[in-house]
Structure formats: C-alpha cells, structure tokens
Design a protein around this motif. Structure first.
Motif, PDB file in Angstrom:
ATOM      1  N   UNK A 168       1.013  -1.287  -0.159  1.00  0.00           N
ATOM      2  CA  UNK A 168      -0.025  -0.226  -0.015  1.00  0.00           C
ATOM      3  C   UNK A 168       0.741   1.319   0.171  1.00  0.00           C
ATOM      4  N   UNK A 169       1.890   1.340   0.861  1.00  0.00           N
ATOM      5  CA  UNK A 169       2.789   2.266   1.115  1.00  0.00           C
ATOM      6  C   UNK A 169       3.549   2.684  -0.510  1.00  0.00           C
ATOM      7  N   UNK A 170       3.802   1.550  -1.040  1.00  0.00           N
ATOM      8  CA  UNK A 170       4.493   1.847  -2.370  1.00  0.00           C
ATOM      9  C   UNK A 170       3.938   2.441  -3.446  1.00  0.00           C
ATOM     10  N   UNK A 171       2.567   2.155  -3.665  1.00  0.00           N
ATOM     11  CA  UNK A 171       1.800   2.756  -4.732  1.00  0.00           C
ATOM     12  C   UNK A 171       1.136   3.983  -4.620  1.00  0.00           C
ATOM     13  N   UNK A 172       1.290   4.509  -3.319  1.00  0.00           N
ATOM     14  CA  UNK A 172       0.886   5.947  -3.058  1.00  0.00           C
ATOM     15  C   UNK A 172       1.416   6.885  -3.949  1.00  0.00           C
ATOM     16  N   UNK A 173       2.611   6.834  -4.446  1.00  0.00           N
ATOM     17  CA  UNK A 173       3.290   7.628  -5.125  1.00  0.00           C
ATOM     18  C   UNK A 173       2.585   7.674  -6.684  1.00  0.00           C
ATOM     19  N   UNK A 174       2.041   6.793  -7.070  1.00  0.00           N
ATOM     20  CA  UNK A 174       1.323   6.555  -8.486  1.00  0.00           C
ATOM     21  C   UNK A 174      -0.145   6.986  -8.419  1.00  0.00           C
ATOM     22  N   UNK A 175      -0.884   7.257  -7.393  1.00  0.00           N
ATOM     23  CA  UNK A 175      -2.107   7.709  -7.439  1.00  0.00           C
ATOM     24  C   UNK A 175      -2.383   9.397  -7.011  1.00  0.00           C
ATOM     25  N   UNK A 176      -3.359   9.938  -7.438  1.00  0.00           N
ATOM     26  CA  UNK A 176      -3.844  11.224  -7.029  1.00  0.00           C
ATOM     27  C   UNK A 176      -4.912  11.128  -6.026  1.00  0.00           C
ATOM     28  N   UNK A 177      -5.457  10.027  -5.903  1.00  0.00           N
ATOM     29  CA  UNK A 177      -6.789   9.973  -4.882  1.00  0.00           C
ATOM     30  C   UNK A 177      -6.761   8.498  -4.519  1.00  0.00           C
ATOM     31  N   UNK A 178      -7.424   8.167  -3.366  1.00  0.00           N
ATOM     32  CA  UNK A 178      -7.840   6.815  -3.107  1.00  0.00           C
ATOM     33  C   UNK A 178      -9.359   6.584  -2.765  1.00  0.00           C
ATOM     34  N   UNK A 179      -9.886   5.464  -3.236  1.00  0.00           N
ATOM     35  CA  UNK A 179     -10.932   5.027  -2.835  1.00  0.00           C
ATOM     36  C   UNK A 179     -10.973   4.080  -1.485  1.00  0.00           C
ATOM     37  N   UNK A 180     -11.432   4.718  -0.407  1.00  0.00           N
ATOM     38  CA  UNK A 180     -11.406   4.049   0.992  1.00  0.00           C
ATOM     39  C   UNK A 180     -12.782   3.088   1.074  1.00  0.00           C
ATOM     40  N   UNK A 181     -12.674   1.883   0.858  1.00  0.00           N
ATOM     41  CA  UNK A 181     -13.496   1.027   1.183  1.00  0.00           C
ATOM     42  C   UNK A 181     -13.897   0.554   2.374  1.00  0.00           C
ATOM     43  N   UNK A 182     -14.958   0.379   3.004  1.00  0.00           N
ATOM     44  CA  UNK A 182     -15.283   0.300   4.390  1.00  0.00           C
ATOM     45  C   UNK A 182     -16.477  -0.657   4.626  1.00  0.00           C
ATOM     46  N   UNK A 183     -16.415  -1.585   5.378  1.00  0.00           N
ATOM     47  CA  UNK A 183     -17.418  -2.716   5.445  1.00  0.00           C
ATOM     48  C   UNK A 183     -18.633  -1.654   6.219  1.00  0.00           C
TER      49      UNK A 183
END
Length: 714
Positions: A168-183
């Motif tokens: 997870x830490x590694x890919x954060x430099x590739x994205x401009x936002x995240x979709x946080x999925x929560x149950x």
C-alpha cells in the motif's frame, strides 16, 4: 441545482436566495437516521453528470461496454496516449475482506474492460497469484485500467492485510486519490486506520465507499460517524474530512449516492438489473473528484519512478510505474538511476511499452506524464529506481516504507531427511532467491553477512514470511527456518533505553468468549483500550507488544471456537515492557532414526498430542509431539516395534486406534515453535525439529541460552 448539506445525519437544503438564507428541513421521508457526528456541515456533491452527456441517476442501467453511458468511451484507443486531463489515477484501499477486489472486478466487468475475455466469468480476476486464489486474499498490488466516458481510469488494487502494508505504501506515489472501502457492518478496522494514515499523510483526498450495505447487519450512519472520528483523530484537513460517501454492494454490482436508493435496491432482493443499479455513480465520482495527474509532457525530460517489477517470459524484467514528466516512445534511449544517490546503474533503450487494461497488456507506441505503464529494456532496474532520459542525472524521491518488526533465519536443510524431495538445496541457491525477492518486495529486508550459510529475513508479520516460504517450497526449495523474533532497537534519546514494536489489535468475539481473550492478552502485556458492542459481537481493542502476539493465533482460534476475528497493525516503537511468561508446553523429542510405529505411538500418545503418524520417517531431534504438562522436554522413541514371539501375535496391532494427526500449515508452525526449535520445510512436508539435533550438545547449550533482549544488551 440547489446546494445540499448534511449535518448530524440529516439532509438540509439551502435555498438559493442570498447569503443569509436560513436552512429548511426536508420532508420527513428524506430524513436519514441521525449520525453521531458533531455539528460540522459538509458540502455534499450534487448528482454528477457524465461530461456533458446524460445525467446518471440512481436508476441508470448497468454498464455493459465501454461505450455504455455516452458513447464517447469507444473513441479512446486503448493503446494510444490520451490527454492528461482525461486521466485519473486512483488506488483502492481498505481493511482485509472489506471488498476491494470484488469492487474492482465489478468496475472492470461493467465498463467492458473484460469483454470477450474468459475472466468475464471469473470472480476476483485481479488475484492472479496461485496463493492469492487459494487463500482468498490479495498479496501483491495489481494495476489495471478501464475507459469510461472518454476518460482512462488507472486503478490499483492493494492488499488489505497488515503484513502486506508495504504494498500500500509503495503505490501511493502513483495515485492522485484513493477510494477507501469500508464494510458497512464492521466499520473502520485496524488496517483501515493504517492505510488512511498513509493516504492522508500524502495529502490525498479520499472518496469513501461503504460496501455491503445490503446486509441486514449494516449500520451505515454509525460507520459514517466512526469514520469521521477516525479522520479527525488522524489530523485530516478540512478538505480531506469533506469526503463524499457512496453506498455500494460490490457483490450485487450497484452503487448509490443515498440510502433511499439503497433501500430500493435491497427491496429488489437480487434483482438489481430491474432496479437499474450499476457502478456508474462511483465512476462518475472518480471522474469528478479525482484530480488529473500533475506534470508536464511538452518541453520536459522523461522520468519515471519504478514501483513494481514484472517478469515477462519473452522480454525479461519489466518495470512498472507512473511517468512523472515528459514522454517516452519505443526505441528511445533511457538510463537507470540508483535510488537516493542518482548514480547511473545502466543505460539502454525502450524495447516495449505496455498498458494494462482489464487483465490484458496493451502494447503502446508512446506514453506520457500521468500514464501508468510497463517498460522493458533495462534488466538491472529495481524497485524505487528512476528510469529517465539520458540528460537526467537526479533520481526521483520515493516513499520509504515502515521498518520490519520481526525476523527469521533461513538456512540449508541439514536434517537426515534432507535432499529427498527438493531440487534447490544449497545455500547459494537460497541466497540468490532471497536477493531476487528483496528486489521486488520493499517491505522485506535480507541481512547476509556473507560468512555463514544462514540469512536473516526481516518482515512485517508471520503471514508475510509464511507466504515467502510457501512460494519457495513450491519452487523446489528445501530449507530450515528458525522461529520469529522481535526486532528491538535503542532509543535515540537514551542509548541505554530499549524500544520494542507495539501493535494495535482489534478483536470481534462472542460475549461469552471475551473474558478468556482479555485474560490471555493481559498476560501477554496487552493493554485494553476499548470494549464496545458491534451488532451481536464484542469488539476489543488492545495495544500489545509484537512479542505478545507471536504464537497467539492458534490459541485464539481454540478459545473462541473458531468464531472470533482478529486483526492487527503496527502501531509504534515503545519502551520494553519486560519478559512475557511462556505459554506453550514442552515438547516430545525423538531420540532414534527410523519409521514411527503404531505400537510405539500408542504408548506415547497418553503423554500428550502427537505430530507424527504411523509410518512417518523420524530422526533424532525431531519434535514428534507436545507434552500435556509443563516441564522439561521428554525424549521418546516412536520407532520401537513389538517383539514378535510365539506368544505375541502381530495381528493384534490392527486393534490400535490413534488420534488423527492434523498436518501443519506454515502459519501455525511459525507461531508454534519454541526459540530452540526450527521448521524443516520441503516441497511436500513441514516438520518441527530442534535446532541442535544432538541431545548432549542440546543440553549443554540450554544452560547458556539467552533471550533476544539479552543479546541486544550485550
């Protein structure tokens, strides 16, 4: 369209009649159950439009092809370079089993990215690794893309287990936002806090999706309040706390912007197609909320940070990453810069460019800033390296991952049964395999002094290490693995103070099992932080040393009769809390070589639990069982055979009934063994043994045994 606000769970509509206009409450039918959040007003997105085409309402039909929606998506050539303002790079992050991979599956299928592919009939197509399919978890980050309404959306699916947090830490430099999925039933869990902390620290503005809202136990309003409290506790900015919330059922294939629409879909009871449900609202939100990538294509040199390595049987090693600046074409000259120093490691040229769409690789002739692509042509590249034009001499900055917390030692299998099954037996083969793993897995550290045959492997947790061992044994390796030990370190403020890693552990158990769980974790130096009721379960949150969790998983399963759920994530390094009482009983150790007999095992079984079956090969120093009481290890002879005379008949052995032996899994074995024991791993067998098989030497060294903390203090 009138601006819509939500406060304390109620929807408030402000009339467009000036600054001093008062709020008015909507009709009672539009009032949602009150949220437990404070009096904070959060602007809510109006219903989004698909780039000037039709407005996607909650009853939009299910997407079946890239052209569904506006027809403009089909105009985008998958292998061509698209304008930067039509690129969206987004990561999917969540706790384990909250539905990330299922959500990505649904997006790919409804957008048409899997049309004509056999993967259209599969589930969890992003989990392509054999171990991922068997275990039902995501181990490696996966990159894919889809085309929606003229936009190319690059999606990165990430693992949810704490042991693979480095992905997870590694890919954060590739994205401009995240979709946080929560149950929508479980709410924020330990890994939710971890991944959200990393995303907020990068300045990303998350888009929240409450998944599984169609379950009877879902509690979306309470989970929304818990999420807001988590955002505020993590120091989120005002813009980050103004997150937009979507309600989804990835399994059923629909997403909605309000709970009234959710109620319609749930009432359809599996007939979402008739109700018009689809993932279009989520895709619209991604297009509207996620900013296009920054950077320049024109008049800027090409540069790209490598975040992942892929193996191609025809092209060799391929480097995957997001292009930071400039453009690159097949045949261009490039160089590889070492991370941190910027030293030139290799020079070459681009032989192939690939973009992943769905589960296929699309060949490209040219790519530019903002694109997430794979490049071949520089075989010496490694993770965190910079691939750039020949005139670039400065390496790009990379995100350092959190340090490992436990370690094990890999060495050659030197048992008497070594070499019978495997093909990779020498220390050189093991060393080379571990070095290759360290190149691609940044969360692992390999410590090799070059003098001994043993190598120390440091990682995040038992599951991460067991996945590595399982992968190696399937490749034909035989090896010996020591039990995990915690990595201590000295305090920067006081060199004499010792720090150890702590974990935050979240446990959901039946109320009748909460007492025994609290008792055992307290003995392991755990500190109870909260005790709450979630549906029909009790939720316990502990802060506990990592040492206290080693070996607890099997006990937890027994204590909760398999109904409890335990999740943990790294918290911090804190002061050493002292020794932890031994929780495992002593071992039964074999003292002879040969084959175990039913006659001998029948006499040994009353003393404890057996690990070997009739007919298994055994050798001196092998652990063949666990004693039923504490004390010193007991040496036994499981190879003893009945003396055949004219009085004793061999046929009487047929009446012996031994308790069936359950084979070890790697996670169970790693968590079970004592500090003086080791695991013998072969392609088909997992055996427990003493590190020193000679009984005389073992007794001599047992008097000199020291703990990990004693070794550090020396």
């Amino acid at each position: 369209m009138q601006p819509v606000f939500r406060i304390a769970g109620r929807r408030l509509v402000r009339p467009a009649c000036g600054k001093n206009a008062s709020f008015r409450m909507p009709p009672s039918s539009a009032v949602v159950a009150p949220r437990l959040r404070g009096a904070r007003v959060v602007p809510e997105l109006p219903r989004m439009h698909a780039l000037g085409t039709r407005a996607l309402s909650s009853s939009a039909p299910r997407l079946s092809s890239p052209s569904a929606g506006s027809g403009s998506a089909a105009a985008v050539d998958l292998g061509s370079m698209v304008p930067m303002d039509r690129i969206r790079n987004v990561g999917i992050i969540a706790h384990v089993d909250h539905g990330k991979t299922t959500l990505v599956d649904c997006l790919l299928k409804q957008s048409g990215a899997l049309s004509g592919s056999a993967a259209m009939q599969e589930t969890r197509v992003m989990d392509s690794n054999a171990l991922e399919k068997e275990r039902g978890i995501t181990i490696l980050s996966k990159v894919t893309s889809l085309v929606y309404n003229g936009h190319r959306i690059n999606i990165i699916d990430t693992p949810g287990h704490a042991d693979f947090g480095g992905e997870v830490e590694r890919i954060l430099s590739m994205v401009d936002s995240v979709v946080l999925v929560v149950d929508a039933s479980e709410g924020p869990m330990a890994q939710t806090k971890f991944v959200l902390t990393k995303a907020l620290a990068r300045g990303l503005n998350p888009l929240v999706v409450l998944n599984k809202v169609d379950r009877p136990t879902s509690r979306p309003d309470e989970v929304d309040s818990e999420l807001l409290e988590l955002f505020l506790a993590l120091g989120a900015s005002d813009e980050q706390t103004s997150y937009d919330i979507m309600y989804a059922s990835a399994k059923e294939g629909w997403c909605a912007r309000d709970l009234d629409t959710v109620a319609q879909y749930v009432a359809a009871a599996g007939c979402a197609d008739k109700a018009g449900g689809s993932m279009a609202p989520l895709l619209d939100a991604i297009v509207a909320r996620v900013p296009p990538p920054a950077g320049q294509r024109d008049n800027a040199p090409f540069s790209m940070l490598v975040t992942q390595l892929e193996a191609n049987p025809y092209l060799g090693k391929c480097a995957l990453g997001r292009i930071t600046s400039g453009t690159v074409s097949v045949g261009d000259r490039i160089r590889v810069l070492e991370p941190g120093t910027g030293a030139v490691k290799e020079e070459g040229k681009v032989t192939k460019l690939f973009l992943r769409s769905g589960v296929q690789q699309i060949e490209m002739a040219q790519a530019g800033a903002g694109d997430v692509v794979s490049i071949s042509g520089v075989p010496s590249v490694s993770v965190n390296s910079t691939i750039a034009s020949p005139d670039v001499d400065k390496a790009l900055e990379f995100i350092p991952v959190d340090p490992p917390t436990i370690s094990v030692t890999f060495s050659v299998n030197d048992s008497p049964l070594a070499g019978r099954e495997g093909s990779q037996l020498t220390s050189g083969m093991i060393r080379e395999r571990l070095r290759r793993e360290a190149e691609t897995n940044v969360a692992l550290q390999i410590v090799d002094d070059g003098k001994s045959e043993a190598m120390e492997v440091r990682g995040r947790g038992e599951l991460q290490l067991s996945v590595l061992i399982e992968t190696m044994r399937r490749e034909g390796f035989e090896l010996s693995v020591t039990p995990p030990r915690v990595l201590f370190k000295r305090s920067a403020a006081n060199s004499r103070a010792i720090l150890e890693p702590f974990e935050e552990i979240t446990i959901d158990v039946d109320h009748q099992s909460s007492g025994i769980v609290i008792e055992k974790l307290t003995k392991r130096k755990g500190e109870l932080k909260s005790f709450t009721d979630v549906a029909d379960k009790a939720r316990l949150v502990f802060h506990i040393p990592t040492r206290g969790l080693l070996g607890y998983a099997s006990e937890f399963k027994n204590d909760t009769h398999g109904t409890g759920v335990m999740n943990h994530s790294f918290l911090r390094y804190d002061d050493y809390v002292g020794p932890i009482d031994k929780t495992r009983k002593s071992s039964m150790v074999c003292l002879s070589s040969g084959t175990a007999t039913a006659y001998a095992l029948n006499m040994i079984e009353p003393r404890g639990r057996l690990f070997v079956r009739n007919g298994d090969d055994v050798y001196p120093g092998m652990v063949v069982g666990e004693l039923s009481k504490d004390g010193a290890d007991l040496e036994v002879n499981p190879t003893k055979a009945k003396q055949l005379t004219n009085i004793r008949a061999a046929g009487k052995d047929d009446a012996i009934r031994l308790t069936p032996v359950r084979p070890w899994s790697l996670e169970e074995a790693i968590a079970y063994i004592n500090p003086d024991e080791a695991i013998e791993v072969t392609p088909t067998q997992i055996r427990l043994r003493k590190q020193i098989t000679d009984p005389v030497k073992r007794k001599q060294l047992s008097r000199k045994r020291v703990s990990d903390i004693d070794e550090l203090l020396d």
